[in-house]
Design an enzyme around this catalytic site. Structure first.
Site, PDB file in Angstrom:
ATOM      1  N   ILE A 132       9.141  83.390  26.663  1.00 26.63           N
ATOM      2  CA  ILE A 132       8.947  84.681  27.325  1.00 26.63           C
ATOM      3  C   ILE A 132       7.506  85.144  27.146  1.00 26.63           C
ATOM      4  O   ILE A 132       7.026  86.001  27.870  1.00 26.63           O
ATOM      5  CB  ILE A 132       9.914  85.777  26.812  1.00 26.63           C
ATOM      6  CG1 ILE A 132       9.678  86.104  25.339  1.00 26.63           C
ATOM      7  CG2 ILE A 132      11.351  85.438  27.086  1.00 26.63           C
ATOM      8  CD1 ILE A 132      10.287  87.440  24.927  1.00 26.63           C
ATOM      9  N   ASP A 133       6.793  84.572  26.151  1.00 28.42           N
ATOM     10  CA  ASP A 133       5.429  85.035  25.848  1.00 28.42           C
ATOM     11  C   ASP A 133       4.390  84.590  26.884  1.00 28.42           C
ATOM     12  O   ASP A 133       3.284  85.123  26.910  1.00 28.42           O
ATOM     13  CB  ASP A 133       4.993  84.506  24.471  1.00 28.42           C
ATOM     14  CG  ASP A 133       5.859  85.044  23.348  1.00 28.42           C
ATOM     15  OD1 ASP A 133       6.559  86.039  23.570  1.00 28.42           O
ATOM     16  OD2 ASP A 133       5.838  84.457  22.252  1.00 28.42           O
TER      17      ASP A 133
HETATM   18  O1  F6P Z   1       8.251  82.936  20.982  1.00 27.62           O
HETATM   19  C1  F6P Z   1       9.121  83.791  21.612  1.00 27.62           C
HETATM   20  C2  F6P Z   1       9.431  84.989  20.757  1.00 27.62           C
HETATM   21  O2  F6P Z   1      10.280  85.781  21.545  1.00 27.62           O
HETATM   22  C3  F6P Z   1       8.234  85.767  20.223  1.00 27.62           C
HETATM   23  O3  F6P Z   1       7.670  86.664  21.132  1.00 27.62           O
HETATM   24  C4  F6P Z   1       8.806  86.442  19.010  1.00 27.62           C
HETATM   25  O4  F6P Z   1       7.849  86.732  18.049  1.00 27.62           O
HETATM   26  C5  F6P Z   1       9.755  85.432  18.487  1.00 27.62           C
HETATM   27  O5  F6P Z   1      10.153  84.635  19.586  1.00 27.62           O
HETATM   28  C6  F6P Z   1      10.944  86.020  17.766  1.00 27.62           C
HETATM   29  O6  F6P Z   1      11.911  85.041  17.640  1.00 27.62           O
HETATM   30  P1  F6P Z   1      13.210  85.076  16.714  1.00 27.62           P
HETATM   31  O7  F6P Z   1      13.422  86.490  16.300  1.00 27.62           O
HETATM   32  O8  F6P Z   1      14.283  84.539  17.587  1.00 27.62           O
HETATM   33  O9  F6P Z   1      12.909  84.147  15.602  1.00 27.62           O
END
Ligand code: F6P
Length: 347
Positions: A132-133
């Site tokens: 999504i980034d």
């Molecule tokens: O890399 C995608 C992302 O949504 C980042 O923006 C975010 O920091 C991270 O994943 C958080 O992921 P999770 O909470 O699933 O480990």
């Protein structure tokens, strides 16, 4: 051909659209059979599979998440080794046992990094980029980004009205560890008064000036901040101590800190709203469904053509194949000139 499919890393709206397109195109155009691997790299590591055929992918196009499950399991970590075999060797053995000829790995830089390592050892892999980034340098866009931006924009629209009713500043924290694309696009689309991104360390005095200026109109300020943004005076983003299997820190908390600081310095009430995983959940937008579907069609075509060690990518309006090595080489961050376009709307 018998093709394995897995989805790894943080989930992302559009994953199911890729799976559906891979399976339908593979079965109907190329006579392939499929094996679904459960929970990212954990599936092939532990030979945990699920049936994957045309009936299994019916009705999943509008569904968020992934029917295959996901995880951040890292086969390159020491903990993945077992009985004298490395994680990579275990995966290669399991693929052979399950008679899987090729693998489609759908994921971000971590998942694709493992795919590249596997490919170097001779495993036939094709990658599909996901995050999504939107921070993978090898592709112009990743699916999931447009959905996340729309969710954040809608939240900002809603926060404008409640902020104005109560004459308070609202700080909206969105995802983005190293790249501020979600903050930038959602902030621009939602008419935010300040946008703070990891690429541009902020000056808290200036942020408070913008907030004050906005209060001088009859409107209330909205500050959009990416989770990885940090002030000029501090080198690192706000994070807790925990690391995931790929060694990433868990970010979060900058919104609350900003709200406290703005309130202290301006004397105006400020509240923080953290959108968190809401940005990743639920149904994908039309843009993401179409991009994900195109990626899926082209990924199975790459398998059929024997173009292993590649990843599908969007360049302009075309889907191309790039070496997997390229997928993880460059993080795509917001260039200063793109940020400058937004800055004219601050305050
Ligand atoms: O890399 C995608 C992302 O949504 C980042 O923006 C975010 O920091 C991270 O994943 C958080 O992921 P999770 O909470 O699933 O480990």
């Amino acid at each position: 051909m018998r093709v394995g499919v897995l989805t790894g890393g943080g989930d992302c709206p559009g994953l199911n659209a890729v799976i559906r397109a891979v399976v339908r195109t593979g079965v109907l155009d190329h006579g392939c059979e499929f094996v679904g691997f459960r929970d990212g790299w954990r599936g092939p590591l532990e030979a945990d599979t699920q049936p994957l055929d045309v009936p299994a992918v019916r009705g999943i196009l509008p569904m968020g998440g992934t029917i295959l499950g996901s995880s951040r399991t890292n086969p390159l970590a020491d903990s993945a080794a077992e009985g004298g075999r490395s994680g990579i060797e275990r995966i290669a053995d399991n693929l052979a046992k399950l008679e899987v000829d090729a693998l489609i790995a759908i994921g971000g830089e971590d998942t694709l990094g493992v795919a590249e390592r596997l490919s170097q050892t001779g495993v036939k892999v094709v990658g599909v980029p996901k995050t999504i980034d939107n921070d993978l340098g090898a592709t112009d866009y990743t699916f999931g980004f447009d959905t996340a931006v729309n969710i954040a924009m809608e939240a900002i629209d809603r926060l404008h009205t409640t902020a104005e009713s109560h004459h308070r500043a609202l700080i909206v924290e969105v995802m983005g560890r190293h790249a501020g694309w979600i903050a930038l696009h959602a902030g621009l689309a939602g008419g935010a008064n300040v946008i703070l991104i990891p690429e541009q360390p902020f000056d808290i005095d200036q942020v408070c000036d913008y907030v004050q200026k906005r209060f001088e109109t009859r409107y209330a300020p909205i500050v959009v901040v990416a989770e990885g943004a940090h002030p000029k005076t501090v080198d690192t983003p706000v994070a807790d101590a925990e690391l995931d299997a790929f060694g990433h820190v868990r970010l979060g908390g900058v919104g609350q800190l900003l709200a406290e600081e703005i309130e202290r310095r301006t004397g105006k009430e400020a509240r923080a709203a953290v959108l968190g995983h809401i940005q990743r959940g639920g149904t994908p937008t039309a843009f993401d469904r179409v991009l994900a579907t195109r990626f899926g069609v082209h990924a199975i075509r790459a398998v059929h053509d024997g173009a292993f060690g590649t990843m599908v990518a969007l360049r302009g309006t075309s889907i191309v194949r790039v070496p997997l090595a390229e997928a993880t080489r460059e993080l795509k961050v917001v260039p200063p000139e793109r940020y400058a376009e937004a800055e004219v709307f601050f305050g």
